[in-house]
Design a protein around this motif. Structure first.
Motif, PDB file in Angstrom:
ATOM      1  N   PHE A 244       0.829  -1.203   0.000  1.00 40.34           N
ATOM      2  CA  PHE A 244       0.000   0.000   0.000  1.00 40.34           C
ATOM      3  C   PHE A 244       0.864   1.253   0.000  1.00 40.34           C
ATOM      4  N   TYR A 245       1.938   1.236   0.763  1.00 40.88           N
ATOM      5  CA  TYR A 245       2.821   2.402   0.831  1.00 40.88           C
ATOM      6  C   TYR A 245       3.392   2.737  -0.544  1.00 40.88           C
ATOM      7  N   VAL A 246       3.884   1.732  -1.234  1.00 40.61           N
ATOM      8  CA  VAL A 246       4.489   1.947  -2.554  1.00 40.61           C
ATOM      9  C   VAL A 246       3.453   2.468  -3.542  1.00 40.61           C
ATOM     10  N   PHE A 247       2.269   1.891  -3.557  1.00 39.70           N
ATOM     11  CA  PHE A 247       1.250   2.308  -4.520  1.00 39.70           C
ATOM     12  C   PHE A 247       0.669   3.671  -4.181  1.00 39.70           C
ATOM     13  N   GLN A 248       0.528   3.966  -2.900  1.00 40.74           N
ATOM     14  CA  GLN A 248      -0.015   5.254  -2.494  1.00 40.74           C
ATOM     15  C   GLN A 248       0.959   6.393  -2.781  1.00 40.74           C
ATOM     16  N   ASN A 249       2.254   6.069  -2.820  1.00 43.86           N
ATOM     17  CA  ASN A 249       3.262   7.081  -3.097  1.00 43.86           C
ATOM     18  C   ASN A 249       3.654   7.161  -4.565  1.00 43.86           C
ATOM     19  N   ASP A 250       2.859   6.564  -5.427  1.00 39.56           N
ATOM     20  CA  ASP A 250       3.088   6.672  -6.862  1.00 39.56           C
ATOM     21  C   ASP A 250       2.903   8.130  -7.269  1.00 39.56           C
ATOM     22  N   PRO A 251       3.890   8.754  -7.930  1.00 39.74           N
ATOM     23  CA  PRO A 251       3.747  10.152  -8.344  1.00 39.74           C
ATOM     24  C   PRO A 251       2.645  10.362  -9.372  1.00 39.74           C
ATOM     25  N   ASP A 252       2.206   9.296 -10.016  1.00 39.50           N
ATOM     26  CA  ASP A 252       1.054   9.386 -10.905  1.00 39.50           C
ATOM     27  C   ASP A 252      -0.203   9.445 -10.038  1.00 39.50           C
ATOM     28  N   GLU A 253      -0.828  10.609  -9.962  1.00 36.42           N
ATOM     29  CA  GLU A 253      -1.940  10.804  -9.042  1.00 36.42           C
ATOM     30  C   GLU A 253      -3.120   9.884  -9.342  1.00 36.42           C
ATOM     31  N   LYS A 254      -3.354   9.601 -10.608  1.00 42.65           N
ATOM     32  CA  LYS A 254      -4.456   8.706 -10.953  1.00 42.65           C
ATOM     33  C   LYS A 254      -4.218   7.312 -10.398  1.00 42.65           C
ATOM     34  N   SER A 255      -3.000   6.831 -10.516  1.00 40.28           N
ATOM     35  CA  SER A 255      -2.662   5.519  -9.963  1.00 40.28           C
ATOM     36  C   SER A 255      -2.725   5.535  -8.447  1.00 40.28           C
ATOM     37  N   ALA A 256      -2.178   6.576  -7.834  1.00 37.29           N
ATOM     38  CA  ALA A 256      -2.176   6.675  -6.381  1.00 37.29           C
ATOM     39  C   ALA A 256      -3.590   6.706  -5.818  1.00 37.29           C
ATOM     40  N   ALA A 257      -4.518   7.291  -6.563  1.00 38.65           N
ATOM     41  CA  ALA A 257      -5.900   7.377  -6.103  1.00 38.65           C
ATOM     42  C   ALA A 257      -6.540   5.995  -5.988  1.00 38.65           C
ATOM     43  N   HIS A 258      -5.979   5.012  -6.683  1.00 36.93           N
ATOM     44  CA  HIS A 258      -6.512   3.649  -6.639  1.00 36.93           C
ATOM     45  C   HIS A 258      -5.567   2.713  -5.887  1.00 36.93           C
ATOM     46  N   ALA A 259      -4.760   3.269  -5.000  1.00 38.55           N
ATOM     47  CA  ALA A 259      -3.780   2.459  -4.266  1.00 38.55           C
ATOM     48  C   ALA A 259      -4.446   1.356  -3.454  1.00 38.55           C
ATOM     49  N   GLU A 260      -5.604   1.647  -2.887  1.00 34.69           N
ATOM     50  CA  GLU A 260      -6.281   0.647  -2.058  1.00 34.69           C
ATOM     51  C   GLU A 260      -6.676  -0.574  -2.884  1.00 34.69           C
TER      52      GLU A 260
END
Length: 415
Positions: A244-260
């Motif tokens: 979750f940490y890695v995906f939530q910190n994706d600089p691509d905001e669209k991807s980070a928004a779906h980290a969960e």
């Protein structure tokens, strides 16, 4: 009409009967004699198992939008030493070429080149990833999703596959979080609040921490309901946290928004390879945790019989007392968080799955401190292994890779 669970989530690998209770982590942390009572206790409390009644998936209605968590910078590790929890600060953003060697710059270029292909060569990506993934420009979140099979290697399929999976997770949220099992929910809540208490991303009363804790709880609750054979076992929160940490910190905001959503599916895929370690009734089977720990013992004996004999024969340090946590929690508790991510790069890059690489890394951990272990007695060695000292992670992974090469050479020479 009740919507069926996707076939890959309804597999028999999740159907093992669930015991009513399990003191797994405490069993192997418990000190076997009075002389160890002064040792530092294992920080992971004993897991509690919920009742084993299966929960049906309710009928889906409208799609619920995924929860968006607050953004946080990508971490940078400037040291391989563990920082005491009382003084840990959030890592700084790493998004520049400062202090990079020509070799590092070249490795970044190789990653970007591979990811720019229409059809990505996973074999080459695994080869590159086994040496660690640079903390820049969203490389790690994208590569982890590829290595775990969440993203197909054909880039043209990414948008469609992501849309399907994220839509499916939205339905899971809507259907399965309405009436969560109170006992499981309370245990998950307690464990999530204890996840990496030294990091503002996970811990505290900030909006960021609360949002991230809620996402972790959602994932673990949904997993428990979809998998009544295993449900939730204490320690799963620690395995989920890096994803979750890695995906939530994706600089691509669209991807980070779906980290969960992304973390949920990758968590399922990762845990499928270690699922049997969380089932107490399989402990004594060929796929159980004791069998895996025995493999580690055999691996050490193969590569360093002197050290193996001193630990297990002379000082009688049972590997279960330290290796249980190393293996079940994928080394997330033995090193600082940034170094754990580096180790996971290597684990996820193994084409045969992470377990064999994990055992080699654990064996390398023992070999790297062999002088201290050979000079120690039962008490000092157990204390050392339950609180592993600071290490140069690159060197640790180098030694683990040498163990692989050595084993292959032996196998080839015996043919």
């Amino acid at each position: 009409m009740v919507k069926s669970v996707p076939e890959w989530l309804n597999s028999s690998i999740w159907s093992t009967p669930n015991p009513s209770s399990d003191d797994r982590l405490q069993r192997y942390a418990t000190k076997p004699s009075e002389e160890t009572l002064t040792l530092k206790p294992d920080p992971i409390p004993p897991p509690q198992r919920p009742d084993k009644a299966a929960i049906a998936v309710p009928t889906p209605h409208e799609k619920a939008p995924p929860q968006h968590a607050d953004k946080a910078p990508i971490p940078v590790s400037t040291s391989h030493e563990k920082t005491p929890p009382s003084s840990v600060e959030e890592p700084e953003t790493l998004d520049s070429n400062a202090n990079l060697s020509p070799e590092d710059v070249d490795r970044r270029a190789r990653f970007f080149s591979e990811l720019s292909r229409k059809v990505i060569d996973l074999r080459e990506l695994r080869r590159l990833g086994s040496q660690g993934i640079p903390d820049c420009a969203g490389l790690r979140p994208t590569i982890w999703k590829l290595l775990l099979g969440y993203l197909p290697n054909d880039r043209d399929m990414w948008a469609n596959e992501l849309a399907k999976k994220r839509s499916q997770y939205a339905l899971f949220r809507e259907e399965l979080l309405l009436n969560p099992d109170t006992e499981i929910a309370e245990q998950i809540d307690r464990d999530v609040k204890r996840t990496h208490p030294d990091m503002h991303f996970f811990s505290g009363d900030s909006a960021l921490a609360r949002s991230n804790q809620e996402a972790l709880k959602n994932i673990l609750l949904i997993f428990a309901k979809l998998n009544p054979g295993i449900r939730y076992v204490q320690g799963m929160n620690e395995v989920l946290a890096p994803l979750f940490y890695v995906f939530q910190n994706d600089p691509d905001e669209k991807s980070a928004a779906h980290a969960e959503a992304d973390a949920f599916f990758c968590f399922v895929e990762l845990l499928s390879g270690f699922r049997d370690h969380f089932c107490q009734q399989l402990d004594n089977s060929v796929v159980g945790i004791r069998s895996t720990i025995t493999k580690l013992s055999q691996l050490l004996r193969e590569h360093d019989e002197e050290l193996w004999r001193h630990l297990e024969v002379t000082t009688k340090v049972n590997p279960q007392f330290y290796a249980f946590r190393w293996i079940t929690l994928l080394l997330t508790q033995e090193f600082n968080f940034a170094d754990s991510l580096h180790i996971w790069d290597t684990l996820l890059s193994d084409p045969d799955g992470p377990l064999e690489t994990l055992l080699r890394i654990c064996c390398a951990m023992l070999i790297l401190i062999r002088r201290r272990l050979l000079a120690g007695d039962f008490t000092s060695n157990l204390k050392l292994l339950q609180n592993y000292p600071s290490a140069n992670i690159s060197h640790l992974l180098y030694v683990a890779d040498k163990l692989r090469a050595r084993a292959r050479a032996r196998a080839h020479s015996s043919v």
